[in-house]
Design a protein around this motif. Structure first.
Motif, mmCIF file in Angstrom:
data_model
loop_
_atom_site.group_PDB
_atom_site.id
_atom_site.type_symbol
_atom_site.label_atom_id
_atom_site.label_comp_id
_atom_site.label_asym_id
_atom_site.label_seq_id
_atom_site.Cartn_x
_atom_site.Cartn_y
_atom_site.Cartn_z
ATOM 1 N N GLN A 13 0.951 -1.077 0.117
ATOM 2 C CA GLN A 13 -0.111 -0.124 0.118
ATOM 3 C C GLN A 13 0.751 1.068 0.199
ATOM 4 N N ALA A 14 0.345 2.382 -0.547
ATOM 5 C CA ALA A 14 0.999 3.575 -0.466
ATOM 6 C C ALA A 14 1.412 3.784 1.072
ATOM 7 N N GLY A 15 2.781 4.546 1.268
ATOM 8 C CA GLY A 15 3.299 4.770 2.182
ATOM 9 C C GLY A 15 4.122 3.691 3.037
ATOM 10 N N GLY A 16 3.756 2.304 2.619
ATOM 11 C CA GLY A 16 4.438 1.201 3.068
ATOM 12 C C GLY A 16 5.724 1.242 2.659
ATOM 13 N N SER A 17 6.354 -0.011 3.039
ATOM 14 C CA SER A 17 7.952 -0.276 2.577
ATOM 15 C C SER A 17 8.177 -1.615 2.138
ATOM 16 N N LEU A 18 9.303 -1.688 1.458
ATOM 17 C CA LEU A 18 9.740 -2.817 0.895
ATOM 18 C C LEU A 18 11.229 -3.032 0.894
ATOM 19 N N ARG A 19 11.923 -4.152 0.817
ATOM 20 C CA ARG A 19 13.430 -4.011 1.083
ATOM 21 C C ARG A 19 13.777 -5.024 -0.150
ATOM 22 N N LEU A 20 14.172 -4.617 -1.203
ATOM 23 C CA LEU A 20 14.783 -5.442 -2.202
ATOM 24 C C LEU A 20 16.302 -5.900 -1.848
ATOM 25 N N SER A 21 16.503 -6.969 -2.389
ATOM 26 C CA SER A 21 17.942 -7.722 -2.386
ATOM 27 C C SER A 21 18.258 -8.127 -3.649
ATOM 28 N N CYS A 22 19.730 -7.941 -3.796
ATOM 29 C CA CYS A 22 20.333 -8.455 -5.220
ATOM 30 C C CYS A 22 21.539 -9.436 -4.578
ATOM 31 N N SER A 62 13.848 11.887 -7.230
ATOM 32 C CA SER A 62 12.528 11.370 -6.872
ATOM 33 C C SER A 62 12.381 10.462 -5.523
ATOM 34 N N VAL A 63 13.612 9.764 -5.293
ATOM 35 C CA VAL A 63 13.511 8.771 -4.358
ATOM 36 C C VAL A 63 14.369 9.365 -3.143
ATOM 37 N N LYS A 64 15.116 10.255 -3.204
ATOM 38 C CA LYS A 64 16.013 10.881 -1.997
ATOM 39 C C LYS A 64 15.200 11.085 -0.819
ATOM 40 N N GLY A 65 15.728 10.749 0.338
ATOM 41 C CA GLY A 65 15.082 10.850 1.656
ATOM 42 C C GLY A 65 14.064 9.555 1.797
ATOM 43 N N ARG A 66 13.519 8.946 0.662
ATOM 44 C CA ARG A 66 12.792 7.654 1.074
ATOM 45 C C ARG A 66 13.656 6.330 0.741
ATOM 46 N N SER A 84 7.936 4.819 2.609
ATOM 47 C CA SER A 84 7.258 5.944 2.000
ATOM 48 C C SER A 84 6.699 5.693 0.685
ATOM 49 N N LEU A 85 6.573 4.597 0.141
ATOM 50 C CA LEU A 85 6.183 4.304 -1.256
ATOM 51 C C LEU A 85 4.932 4.914 -1.795
ATOM 52 N N LYS A 86 5.116 5.271 -3.316
ATOM 53 C CA LYS A 86 4.036 5.852 -3.713
ATOM 54 C C LYS A 86 3.670 5.061 -4.885
ATOM 55 N N PRO A 87 2.585 5.289 -5.241
ATOM 56 C CA PRO A 87 2.032 4.576 -6.739
ATOM 57 C C PRO A 87 2.760 4.761 -7.929
ATOM 58 N N GLU A 88 3.563 5.995 -7.962
ATOM 59 C CA GLU A 88 4.421 6.151 -9.177
ATOM 60 C C GLU A 88 5.815 5.369 -8.927
ATOM 61 N N ASP A 89 6.052 4.849 -8.016
ATOM 62 C CA ASP A 89 7.231 3.986 -7.731
ATOM 63 C C ASP A 89 6.958 2.485 -8.330
ATOM 64 N N SER A 90 5.497 2.307 -8.736
ATOM 65 C CA SER A 90 5.545 0.970 -9.118
ATOM 66 C C SER A 90 6.419 0.805 -10.608
ATOM 67 N N ALA A 91 6.949 -0.359 -10.576
ATOM 68 C CA ALA A 91 7.943 -0.669 -11.753
ATOM 69 C C ALA A 91 8.406 -2.031 -11.471
ATOM 70 N N VAL A 92 9.146 -2.395 -12.600
ATOM 71 C CA VAL A 92 9.935 -3.782 -12.422
ATOM 72 C C VAL A 92 11.466 -2.976 -12.062
ATOM 73 N N TYR A 93 11.904 -3.596 -10.990
ATOM 74 C CA TYR A 93 13.308 -3.102 -10.273
ATOM 75 C C TYR A 93 14.358 -4.121 -10.782
#
Length: 121
Positions: A13-22, A62-66, A84-93
Motif C-alpha cells: 500500500q502507499a506509504g508502506g515499505s519494501l526491501r529489495l535484495s540482489c 525522486s527517491v532521495k530521503g525515501r 514511504s512508497l508511492k504509486p508512481e514507484d510501481s515498476a520492475v526493479y
C-alpha cells in the motif's frame, strides 16, 4: 562475469515499505559499483540508486530521503530499502553492476532479471 538475482518485490500500500535484495556472484564483487534501475510499462528504464561504498552513494531526486541503498560484501549482496512508497514507484526493479560508475546517462554492463514492485493507492 557477474550474475545478479533480485528478490523482495511485491504488492504494498502507499506509504508502506519494501526491501529489495540482489545476490551477486562472480569475480571481484567489492570492485564493482552496484545499483538499481526501474522500468514502468511504456517508459524507459530509469536510474534509481548506486553505491560504491558507505561514503559513496547516489540517488535520483525522486527517491532521495525515501530510499536507501546498502551493500554487504561478506554476503555479496546489495539492498534497496524503500520507504514511504508511492504509486508512481510501481515498476520492475533491476539490479545492476559495473566496474565503472553508472547512472542516468551511463548504463551498466550487468543486469538482473528484475523484480516487480506494485504500490496501490
Amino acid at each position: 562475469q557477474v550474475q545478479l538475482v533480485e528478490s523482495g518485490g511485491g504488492l504494498v500500500q502507499a506509504g508502506g515499505s519494501l526491501r529489495l535484495s540482489c545476490a551477486a556472484s562472480g569475480r571481484a564483487f567489492s570492485g564493482y559499483y552496484m545499483g538499481w534501475f526501474r522500468q514502468a510499462p511504456g517508459k524507459e528504464r530509469e536510474f534509481v540508486a548506486r553505491i560504491w561504498s558507505i561514503g559513496d552513494t547516489q540517488y535520483t531526486d525522486s527517491v532521495k530521503g525515501r530510499f536507501a541503498i546498502s551493500r554487504d560484501s561478506a554476503k555479496n549482496t546489495v539492498y534497496l530499502q524503500m520507504n514511504s512508497l508511492k504509486p508512481e514507484d510501481s515498476a520492475v526493479y533491476y539490479c545492476a553492476a559495473d566496474t565503472i560508475p553508472f547512472g542516468s546517462r551511463r548504463k551498466p554492463d550487468y543486469w538482473g532479471q528484475g523484480t516487480q514492485v506494485t504500490v496501490s493507492s
